[in-house]
Design a protein around this motif. Structure first.
Motif, PDB file in Angstrom:
ATOM      1  N   HIS A 149       0.841  -1.195   0.000  1.00  0.00           N
ATOM      2  CA  HIS A 149       0.000   0.000   0.000  1.00  0.00           C
ATOM      3  C   HIS A 149       0.885   1.257   0.000  1.00  0.00           C
ATOM      4  O   HIS A 149       1.895   1.308   0.716  1.00  0.00           O
ATOM      5  N   THR A 168      -4.632   6.744   6.491  1.00  0.00           N
ATOM      6  CA  THR A 168      -4.739   5.313   6.845  1.00  0.00           C
ATOM      7  C   THR A 168      -5.932   4.642   6.185  1.00  0.00           C
ATOM      8  O   THR A 168      -6.012   3.400   6.176  1.00  0.00           O
ATOM      9  N   GLU A 169      -6.856   5.437   5.648  1.00  0.00           N
ATOM     10  CA  GLU A 169      -8.066   4.917   4.998  1.00  0.00           C
ATOM     11  C   GLU A 169      -8.858   3.997   5.918  1.00  0.00           C
ATOM     12  O   GLU A 169      -9.567   3.084   5.474  1.00  0.00           O
ATOM     13  N   LYS A 192      -7.776   1.645   7.698  1.00  0.00           N
ATOM     14  CA  LYS A 192      -7.270   0.272   7.737  1.00  0.00           C
ATOM     15  C   LYS A 192      -6.388   0.067   8.972  1.00  0.00           C
ATOM     16  O   LYS A 192      -5.492   0.855   9.261  1.00  0.00           O
ATOM     17  N   GLY A 193      -6.635  -1.028   9.677  1.00  0.00           N
ATOM     18  CA  GLY A 193      -5.944  -1.300  10.942  1.00  0.00           C
ATOM     19  C   GLY A 193      -4.444  -1.429  10.802  1.00  0.00           C
ATOM     20  O   GLY A 193      -3.685  -0.920  11.631  1.00  0.00           O
ATOM     21  N   ASP A 194      -3.987  -2.137   9.751  1.00  0.00           N
ATOM     22  CA  ASP A 194      -2.539  -2.347   9.606  1.00  0.00           C
ATOM     23  C   ASP A 194      -1.809  -1.031   9.343  1.00  0.00           C
ATOM     24  O   ASP A 194      -0.705  -0.799   9.846  1.00  0.00           O
ATOM     25  N   GLN A 242      -2.933   1.944  10.306  1.00  0.00           N
ATOM     26  CA  GLN A 242      -3.021   2.706  11.560  1.00  0.00           C
ATOM     27  C   GLN A 242      -1.920   2.282  12.538  1.00  0.00           C
ATOM     28  O   GLN A 242      -1.295   3.124  13.191  1.00  0.00           O
TER      29      GLN A 242
END
Length: 447
Positions: free
Chosen positions: A7, A58-59, A61-63, A65
């Motif tokens: 990403h 971060t959109e 998304k946990g990873d 973040q």
């Protein structure tokens, strides 16, 4: 993760982390204060990186973040370390001692600005006291503190050397200008060198904001070029005169390189210094001898050979070069005390053994002194094994035991007998020396 499918936000965070990592050594080794230009530069870079991290999308998304959180924590950690380095209590202590040195130079070294030689004993004593106090500032092995202490010591010791060199020098020169036309030019250069000496001291101590090391280096190099261009017509006395002035210029140029030298690890990391390594080698052998003596079943058999070897270790320490470095000088001084204390312990043990073998009638005061010496021998054995600090219960116990022996000696009435007076005096001195050695072992000093 496949780098081709990574990403863009993760890629950007990794790029920022690499940039932060690249300046980490500068932060860890930062030895200045919060108002230094370099501090503000590093602070600005790290703050900018924090803003960059915060701007990464971060959109949701946990990873991403988690990656952003880790990057922010690492950067904030470096910012905190930078602040701690600049505001560490021992860093402030170093700066306060340096300010005392600055005040001393301003007050006492004014004659150097006009090429004079008037330096008082008060200045020499004051600067020596400042150097000693700096060597005792604890660094805890922290790179930034070691570096700061080294920087400060180097500058102050350089000033001390410049002044001592000038005071010791008793030249038969300058020559009379009637000898040769070149002499007049050398005399002028020598006057400029004297002025440069005062300017250099002011620069090293930070009491002159109008001059820079770069400009002074150019001035000195120009004076050197002027001397090289002189025709001395093969006159030996004029050539020698010129050589003396050239040597003076080279010495001053050497001091201008101090800042660059202090940035190299070997300069302030004395753990790798060859003189310190020699001292450590001696101390290692001394500790081996000490352990053999304290653990031996029949220690008297080891007394003679041990003392002979320990005397040899003292000789090795005498040969260690201190390289005009007060920290190395202090390390050698402490090592000598360590070895000498063990020799004193052996001397006392031998004296007590001989007293057992050749008993004689003694009056009560003399016997009381010997009883104390026997107690001191046992206590000294414990002190030699002690490895804690001044907050340890064992330190407090040993200190109380030694104080008790001093009080016992104080209560002994020699009844006018000179032999007993002398013995009591020696016993008091021994007890005080053991107390001092206990303090030395527990003060957590390091180079």
């Amino acid at each position: 993760m496949d780098m081709g499918n990574q990403h863009p936000s993760i890629s950007r965070l990794q790029e920022i982390q690499r940039e932060v990592k690249s300046i980490e050594p500068q932060v860890v080794g930062f030895s200045g204060l919060a108002d230094d230009k370099n501090y503000k530069r590093l602070e600005r870079i790290l703050t900018k990186q924090l803003f960059e991290i915060d701007s990464v999308d971060t959109e949701g998304k946990g990873d991403i973040q988690q990656a952003r959180k880790r990057a922010a924590q690492e950067t904030e950690g470096l910012l905190k370390e930078l602040e701690q380095n600049a505001n560490h209590p021992h860093r402030i202590e170093i700066q306060n001692i340096f300010k005392e040195a600055q005040a001393l130079v301003k007050e006492k070294i004014v004659p150097f600005y006009s090429g004079g030689n008037c330096v008082t004993d008060e200045f020499e004593e004051g600067i020596q006291d400042i150097i000693l106090r700096l060597t005792h500032v604890k660094t805890g092995g922290k790179i930034s503190l070691r570096k700061a202490r080294y920087h400060t010591l180097t500058k102050i010791c350089a000033v001390q050397e410049i002044i001592e060199d000038c005071m010791k020098k008793q030249p038969s020169l300058p020559l009379s200008e009637d000898v040769h036309p070149s002499v007049a030019k050398i005399n002028l250069v020598m006057c400029e060198v004297n002025k440069a000496r005062g300017t250099l001291i002011a620069l090293l101590m930070g009491v002159d904001s109008t001059e820079t090391c770069r400009h002074l280096s150019c001035v000195l190099s120009g004076l050197m070029a002027d001397l090289d261009a002189l025709d001395v017509c093969g006159r030996t006395e004029i050539r020698n005169y010129r050589r003396e002035v050239v040597e003076d210029i080279n010495k001053l140029l050497k001091y201008l390189d101090l800042e660059e030298e202090a940035d190299s690890t070997h300069a302030f990391d004395l753990g790798q210094n060859h003189s310190i390594l020699k001292i450590e080698k001696v101390l290692k052998r001394m500790r081996e001898i000490k352990n053999e003596l304290l653990q031996a079943q029949s220690p008297p058999e080891l007394y003679l050979s041990s003392k002979t070897e320990l005397q040899g270790l003292i000789g090795q320490l005498d040969e260690v070069s201190v390289e005009k470095n007060p920290c190395i000088r202090e390390a050698r001084r402490r090592a000598v005390i360590e070895v000498q204390t063990l020799i004193t312990y052996l001397d006392l043990k031998e004296a007590l053994e001989k007293r057992k073998l050749f008993p004689s009638e003694e009056n009560p005061p003399h016997k009381a002194v010997w009883d104390v010496l026997g107690n001191l021998s046992e206590i000294q054995g414990e002190v030699l094994s002690f490895g804690g600090n001044r907050t340890d219960k064992n330190y407090i116990r040993l200190e109380e035991l030694l104080t008790k022996q001093l009080l016992t000696l104080d209560a002994v009435d020699p009844q006018g007998e000179e032999k007993c007076k002398s013995a009591r005096k020696q016993a008091v001195k021994l007890a005080q020396n053991i107390l001092s050695y206990l303090d030395l072992k527990s003060d957590e000093w390091e180079y």
